[in-house]
Design a protein around this motif. Sequence first.
Motif, PDB file in Angstrom:
ATOM      1  N   LEU A 172     -23.951  -0.643   8.312  1.00  0.00           N
ATOM      2  CA  LEU A 172     -22.797   0.311   8.192  1.00  0.00           C
ATOM      3  C   LEU A 172     -21.616  -0.308   7.749  1.00  0.00           C
ATOM      4  O   LEU A 172     -21.174  -1.310   8.311  1.00  0.00           O
ATOM      5  N   PRO A 173     -21.005   0.389   7.003  1.00  0.00           N
ATOM      6  CA  PRO A 173     -19.471  -0.146   6.570  1.00  0.00           C
ATOM      7  C   PRO A 173     -18.848  -0.417   7.974  1.00  0.00           C
ATOM      8  O   PRO A 173     -18.698   0.584   8.847  1.00  0.00           O
ATOM      9  N   SER A 174     -18.032  -1.585   7.908  1.00  0.00           N
ATOM     10  CA  SER A 174     -17.152  -1.613   9.405  1.00  0.00           C
ATOM     11  C   SER A 174     -15.734  -0.727   9.359  1.00  0.00           C
ATOM     12  O   SER A 174     -15.267  -0.522  10.572  1.00  0.00           O
ATOM     13  N   GLN A 175     -15.659  -0.192   8.364  1.00  0.00           N
ATOM     14  CA  GLN A 175     -14.440   0.659   8.498  1.00  0.00           C
ATOM     15  C   GLN A 175     -14.675   2.079   9.203  1.00  0.00           C
ATOM     16  O   GLN A 175     -13.705   2.837   9.131  1.00  0.00           O
ATOM     17  N   GLN A 176     -16.015   2.368   9.497  1.00  0.00           N
ATOM     18  CA  GLN A 176     -16.315   3.524  10.209  1.00  0.00           C
ATOM     19  C   GLN A 176     -16.212   3.618  11.598  1.00  0.00           C
ATOM     20  O   GLN A 176     -17.028   4.120  12.348  1.00  0.00           O
ATOM     21  N   LYS A 177     -15.226   2.699  12.247  1.00  0.00           N
ATOM     22  CA  LYS A 177     -14.892   2.919  13.409  1.00  0.00           C
ATOM     23  C   LYS A 177     -15.967   2.608  14.609  1.00  0.00           C
ATOM     24  O   LYS A 177     -16.208   3.374  15.722  1.00  0.00           O
ATOM     25  N   GLY A 178     -16.816   1.565  14.214  1.00  0.00           N
ATOM     26  CA  GLY A 178     -17.910   1.212  15.103  1.00  0.00           C
ATOM     27  C   GLY A 178     -18.974   2.380  15.395  1.00  0.00           C
ATOM     28  O   GLY A 178     -19.585   2.282  16.367  1.00  0.00           O
ATOM     29  N   VAL A 179     -19.162   3.202  14.157  1.00  0.00           N
ATOM     30  CA  VAL A 179     -20.274   4.046  14.603  1.00  0.00           C
ATOM     31  C   VAL A 179     -21.533   3.463  13.832  1.00  0.00           C
ATOM     32  O   VAL A 179     -21.742   2.710  12.773  1.00  0.00           O
ATOM     33  N   GLY A 180     -22.596   3.342  14.822  1.00  0.00           N
ATOM     34  CA  GLY A 180     -23.933   2.496  14.787  1.00  0.00           C
ATOM     35  C   GLY A 180     -24.696   3.546  14.338  1.00  0.00           C
ATOM     36  O   GLY A 180     -24.567   4.590  13.813  1.00  0.00           O
ATOM     37  N   MET A 181     -26.190   3.412  14.717  1.00  0.00           N
ATOM     38  CA  MET A 181     -27.251   4.059  14.174  1.00  0.00           C
ATOM     39  C   MET A 181     -27.337   5.353  15.052  1.00  0.00           C
ATOM     40  O   MET A 181     -28.021   6.212  14.728  1.00  0.00           O
ATOM     41  N   HIS A 182     -26.829   5.183  16.471  1.00  0.00           N
ATOM     42  CA  HIS A 182     -27.180   6.427  17.273  1.00  0.00           C
ATOM     43  C   HIS A 182     -25.716   7.170  18.042  1.00  0.00           C
ATOM     44  O   HIS A 182     -26.196   8.017  18.725  1.00  0.00           O
ATOM     45  N   GLU A 183     -24.684   6.927  17.335  1.00  0.00           N
ATOM     46  CA  GLU A 183     -23.526   7.383  17.986  1.00  0.00           C
ATOM     47  C   GLU A 183     -23.476   8.888  17.263  1.00  0.00           C
ATOM     48  O   GLU A 183     -24.020   8.894  16.125  1.00  0.00           O
ATOM     49  N   PRO A 184     -22.887   9.881  18.308  1.00  0.00           N
ATOM     50  CA  PRO A 184     -22.830  11.311  17.571  1.00  0.00           C
ATOM     51  C   PRO A 184     -21.776  11.339  16.431  1.00  0.00           C
ATOM     52  O   PRO A 184     -20.787  10.671  16.110  1.00  0.00           O
ATOM     53  N   LEU A 185     -22.287  12.122  15.459  1.00  0.00           N
ATOM     54  CA  LEU A 185     -21.161  12.589  14.448  1.00  0.00           C
ATOM     55  C   LEU A 185     -20.523  13.712  14.382  1.00  0.00           C
ATOM     56  O   LEU A 185     -19.699  14.021  13.500  1.00  0.00           O
ATOM     57  N   VAL A 186     -20.626  14.413  15.481  1.00  0.00           N
ATOM     58  CA  VAL A 186     -19.729  15.628  15.722  1.00  0.00           C
ATOM     59  C   VAL A 186     -19.073  15.451  16.956  1.00  0.00           C
ATOM     60  O   VAL A 186     -19.404  14.565  17.996  1.00  0.00           O
ATOM     61  N   ASP A 187     -17.891  15.903  17.247  1.00  0.00           N
ATOM     62  CA  ASP A 187     -17.118  15.919  18.321  1.00  0.00           C
ATOM     63  C   ASP A 187     -17.678  16.858  19.288  1.00  0.00           C
ATOM     64  O   ASP A 187     -18.831  17.354  19.446  1.00  0.00           O
ATOM     65  N   ALA A 188     -16.949  16.900  20.601  1.00  0.00           N
ATOM     66  CA  ALA A 188     -17.561  17.738  21.685  1.00  0.00           C
ATOM     67  C   ALA A 188     -17.631  19.145  21.435  1.00  0.00           C
ATOM     68  O   ALA A 188     -18.582  19.695  22.088  1.00  0.00           O
ATOM     69  N   GLU A 189     -17.110  19.722  20.423  1.00  0.00           N
ATOM     70  CA  GLU A 189     -17.130  21.235  20.131  1.00  0.00           C
ATOM     71  C   GLU A 189     -18.200  21.302  19.056  1.00  0.00           C
ATOM     72  O   GLU A 189     -18.357  22.352  18.650  1.00  0.00           O
ATOM     73  N   GLY A 190     -18.728  20.175  18.454  1.00  0.00           N
ATOM     74  CA  GLY A 190     -20.072  20.294  17.577  1.00  0.00           C
ATOM     75  C   GLY A 190     -19.489  20.426  16.084  1.00  0.00           C
ATOM     76  O   GLY A 190     -20.068  20.600  15.183  1.00  0.00           O
ATOM     77  N   PHE A 191     -18.135  19.892  16.066  1.00  0.00           N
ATOM     78  CA  PHE A 191     -17.649  19.964  14.494  1.00  0.00           C
ATOM     79  C   PHE A 191     -17.822  18.572  14.078  1.00  0.00           C
ATOM     80  O   PHE A 191     -17.773  17.582  14.785  1.00  0.00           O
ATOM     81  N   PRO A 192     -18.005  18.169  12.723  1.00  0.00           N
ATOM     82  CA  PRO A 192     -18.186  16.852  12.332  1.00  0.00           C
ATOM     83  C   PRO A 192     -16.862  16.284  12.492  1.00  0.00           C
ATOM     84  O   PRO A 192     -15.862  16.800  12.519  1.00  0.00           O
ATOM     85  N   ARG A 193     -17.027  14.975  12.845  1.00  0.00           N
ATOM     86  CA  ARG A 193     -15.806  14.238  13.234  1.00  0.00           C
ATOM     87  C   ARG A 193     -15.043  13.678  12.071  1.00  0.00           C
ATOM     88  O   ARG A 193     -15.420  13.537  10.805  1.00  0.00           O
ATOM     89  N   ALA A 194     -13.522  14.092  12.519  1.00  0.00           N
ATOM     90  CA  ALA A 194     -12.726  13.739  11.354  1.00  0.00           C
ATOM     91  C   ALA A 194     -12.444  12.281  11.000  1.00  0.00           C
ATOM     92  O   ALA A 194     -11.755  11.973  10.169  1.00  0.00           O
ATOM     93  N   ASP A 195     -12.481  11.561  12.230  1.00  0.00           N
ATOM     94  CA  ASP A 195     -11.973  10.063  12.228  1.00  0.00           C
ATOM     95  C   ASP A 195     -13.008   9.148  11.150  1.00  0.00           C
ATOM     96  O   ASP A 195     -13.094   8.074  10.913  1.00  0.00           O
ATOM     97  N   ILE A 196     -14.182   9.873  10.760  1.00  0.00           N
ATOM     98  CA  ILE A 196     -15.217   8.858  10.074  1.00  0.00           C
ATOM     99  C   ILE A 196     -15.637   9.637   8.727  1.00  0.00           C
ATOM    100  O   ILE A 196     -15.563  11.045   8.962  1.00  0.00           O
ATOM    101  N   ASP A 197     -16.189   8.912   7.692  1.00  0.00           N
ATOM    102  CA  ASP A 197     -16.834   9.590   6.694  1.00  0.00           C
ATOM    103  C   ASP A 197     -18.283   9.886   6.981  1.00  0.00           C
ATOM    104  O   ASP A 197     -19.264   9.013   6.972  1.00  0.00           O
ATOM    105  N   VAL A 198     -18.621  11.008   7.666  1.00  0.00           N
ATOM    106  CA  VAL A 198     -19.945  11.545   7.990  1.00  0.00           C
ATOM    107  C   VAL A 198     -21.027  11.209   6.785  1.00  0.00           C
ATOM    108  O   VAL A 198     -22.145  10.723   7.151  1.00  0.00           O
ATOM    109  N   TYR A 199     -20.508  11.612   5.468  1.00  0.00           N
ATOM    110  CA  TYR A 199     -21.623  11.365   4.801  1.00  0.00           C
ATOM    111  C   TYR A 199     -21.816  10.069   4.264  1.00  0.00           C
ATOM    112  O   TYR A 199     -22.993   9.652   4.294  1.00  0.00           O
ATOM    113  N   GLN A 200     -20.753   9.137   4.332  1.00  0.00           N
ATOM    114  CA  GLN A 200     -20.915   7.646   4.199  1.00  0.00           C
ATOM    115  C   GLN A 200     -21.983   6.938   5.533  1.00  0.00           C
ATOM    116  O   GLN A 200     -22.726   6.354   4.949  1.00  0.00           O
TER     117      GLN A 200
END
Length: 175
Positions: A1-29
Amino acid sequence: LPSQQKGVGMHEPLVDAEGFPRADIDVYQVRTARHNIICLQNDHKALMKQVEEALHKLHAREKEKHARDEAEAMAEAMRQNQSLAQAFAKVNAVTPGSPASVSGLQVDDEIVEFGSVNANNFQNLQNIATVVQHSEGRPLSVTVIRGGRRVHVGLTPKRWAGKGLLGCNIIPLQR
């Protein structure tokens, strides 16, 4: 995974606590990268399975071949023993001081092999006489059965004080 994606690995959630796509990462990438990694892992697993199956087949074939070779060797040894253990002639006299006596041949030795002559190709004593004449001065390999054991004797037919080239008497065994 690209390192600029804030340490998101294979299993971290791609949505925030309210179920919306996280704004701090490029979910598609992140999803594309995860998909590629999973495909590569599946390819790797499939390849390793093929390698494992091929190794199993190879070892099974090797085992079969080994077993077959061993069986053939045993059968050959049995054939050898049957043909070798069969004496076709017997020494019934050895003159002291003769080539036969010097080589260690003894009365009552049963001859299993006399040079190239053995139970399979022996017809009569002329076979032995021929081998002796052709081997004058050269050692012959003679195998005898003495007291139930196989004994190898190196016998060199040659001229000596007595008659013949051996100085022993051989009689055919009646089978």
